[in-house]
Write an enzyme that holds these catalytic residues in place. Sequence first.
Site, PDB file in Angstrom:
ATOM      1  N   LYS A  79     -12.312  19.432   9.961  1.00 24.16           N
ATOM      2  CA  LYS A  79     -13.193  19.494  11.131  1.00 24.16           C
ATOM      3  C   LYS A  79     -13.326  20.953  11.545  1.00 24.16           C
ATOM      4  O   LYS A  79     -12.378  21.568  12.007  1.00 24.16           O
ATOM      5  CB  LYS A  79     -12.623  18.653  12.265  1.00 24.16           C
ATOM      6  CG  LYS A  79     -12.524  17.200  11.839  1.00 24.16           C
ATOM      7  CD  LYS A  79     -12.044  16.290  12.946  1.00 24.16           C
ATOM      8  CE  LYS A  79     -12.013  14.863  12.436  1.00 24.16           C
ATOM      9  NZ  LYS A  79     -10.744  14.441  11.889  1.00 24.16           N
ATOM     10  N   THR A 101       0.854  -1.199   0.000  1.00 26.36           N
ATOM     11  CA  THR A 101       0.000   0.000   0.000  1.00 26.36           C
ATOM     12  C   THR A 101       0.879   1.235   0.000  1.00 26.36           C
ATOM     13  O   THR A 101       2.003   1.203   0.518  1.00 26.36           O
ATOM     14  CB  THR A 101      -0.886   0.060   1.250  1.00 26.36           C
ATOM     15  OG1 THR A 101      -0.021  -0.032   2.387  1.00 26.36           O
ATOM     16  CG2 THR A 101      -1.883  -1.051   1.293  1.00 26.36           C
TER      17      THR A 101
END
Length: 542
Positions: free
Chosen positions: A439, A186
């Site tokens: 956020k 990955t």
Amino acid sequence: MHGLMMDTPLLISDLIRFADRNHGDTEIVSKTVEGDIHRYTYRDAHARARRLAKVVQGLGLKAGDRIGTLAWNGYRHYELYYAISGMGAVINTINPRLFPDQIVYISNHAENTALFFDLTFLPLVEKLAPQLKTVKHYVLMTDRAHMPAKSAIPKLLCYEDLMAQQDDGYEWPTFDEHTAAALCYTSGTTGNPKGVLYSNRSTVLHAYGAALPDALNLSAYDSVLPVVPMFHANAWSLPYTCTMVGAKMVFPGPHLDGKSVYDLIEQEQVTLSAGVPTVWLMLLQHLSANKVRFSTLNRTVIGGSACPPAMIRSFQDDYGVTVFHAWGMTEMSPLGTVGTLKAKQAKLDKEARYAVQAKQGRGIFGVEMKIVDEEGKELPWDGKRFGNLLVKGPWIAAGYLKGEGGDPLIDGWFPTGDVATIDADGYMQITDRSKDVIKSGGEWISSIDLENIAVGHPAIAEAAVIGIQHPKWDERPIVVAIKKPGQDVSREELLKFFEGKIAKWWMPDDVVFVEELPHTATGKLSKLTLRQTFSDYRLPTA
Ligand code: AMP
């Protein structure tokens, strides 16, 4: 009571044996590293893969061994896929665009016993060879005429010389279908890359799933050009899926610029292509700059990162090419969802259809999905609530090689690290990578949604949205964008373009124009690098 059906194992070698038998004269065309065109058929490829299995065995390599490649999409790489997995060994396709340290790490971690590589990577391999502790054989994937007069690698072997010394009298062995076949690491934005180890069974099942009409809809009618590299999640399985259905394959080698890809598509009458959005950006620019069109391409698979709706529109409205927006990950072989329409949606008006296509698509049978909140409680499929996306199925990783990173599963589900919604029709939409979501004031802002709007502006070529620390709101979004050549737009004009398209509090706090955006080794926007670049940046609103 057991059923009374045969228990034949699902093996990768059966794919190519079947293609030889049933599609023996179907072509595999490659643009080589040297720039010429190589053509042969599934029958030839099968014979050469068997010969290559004898080459590999002749080097003393055995079932279970890991064998590395550093190679472009081409026929020799395809032969390696089948020879290595077919004899029961494991092909470890290494991404040459990774940092040299990561390549060394991967090869040593996989304990590769041999390395096959394209001529392009000779200087790289010469530099790295002293650190590749387990590699005993270095094989240059070329013929005698292109071998270097001398090399820093002692006993550098020539692929075609080795092939000439063998014959194709080789029988594929039969073994347990759970036997490991291929190994991909990955991208790993933090820490070392982790190895995902596919089995023969998972690969064949995934190929069945990928070929389905509501997935990639592949058949013997197709001519397929994978732009996505064979070192990125097995070119999204196309070397297996095309072989399964007998589609013609067209390999672009290292020639990935807009003009080369376009010329090859036209020349080989390609019907389907696949790649990440950045590649298509180059292709679309080539088309519009040269006022050319496709004569055979009718669909394209776009995934790896979110495909901006503006790109879907351009392909479909301007060029008549249907876009399959697809989502997946290395750990998922890689296909999870594809954005094909159902009959009821095909009847919707154009805008509504585009809204469906902008989502990442529906799960393929074999991929179960769910979204959960921070406490792990399952969320409804209402297309509104978003949460962490978890997946489960026979072609999804249950863990990483050598147990790196511990057990990733949560109650048997694999956490994707993506945040998503799923609607009542099963269409999943990625809001963000959980690390990239912004956020603000306790709520989440989707960086992908803002990027999609930004690239919808006619003067913007590419855009990335990142969160910047804010004393009051925690984080606020800013747009970092590249303008199209010869086009202009001001900061204020771009901000105005967002008005009415998003809630007020989603409005980016700033726009910064740049010449270039950072990408990862698999062609995704590297938000990590961008956040580092902007670590000293202060918001005008802060
Ligand atoms: P990789 O294993 O390197 O292919 O990365 C997988 C990750 O890429 C996923 O977990 C997603 O975050 C991202 N990704 C892949 N396809 C898409 C897509 N169509 N839209 C948004 N993100 C995607």
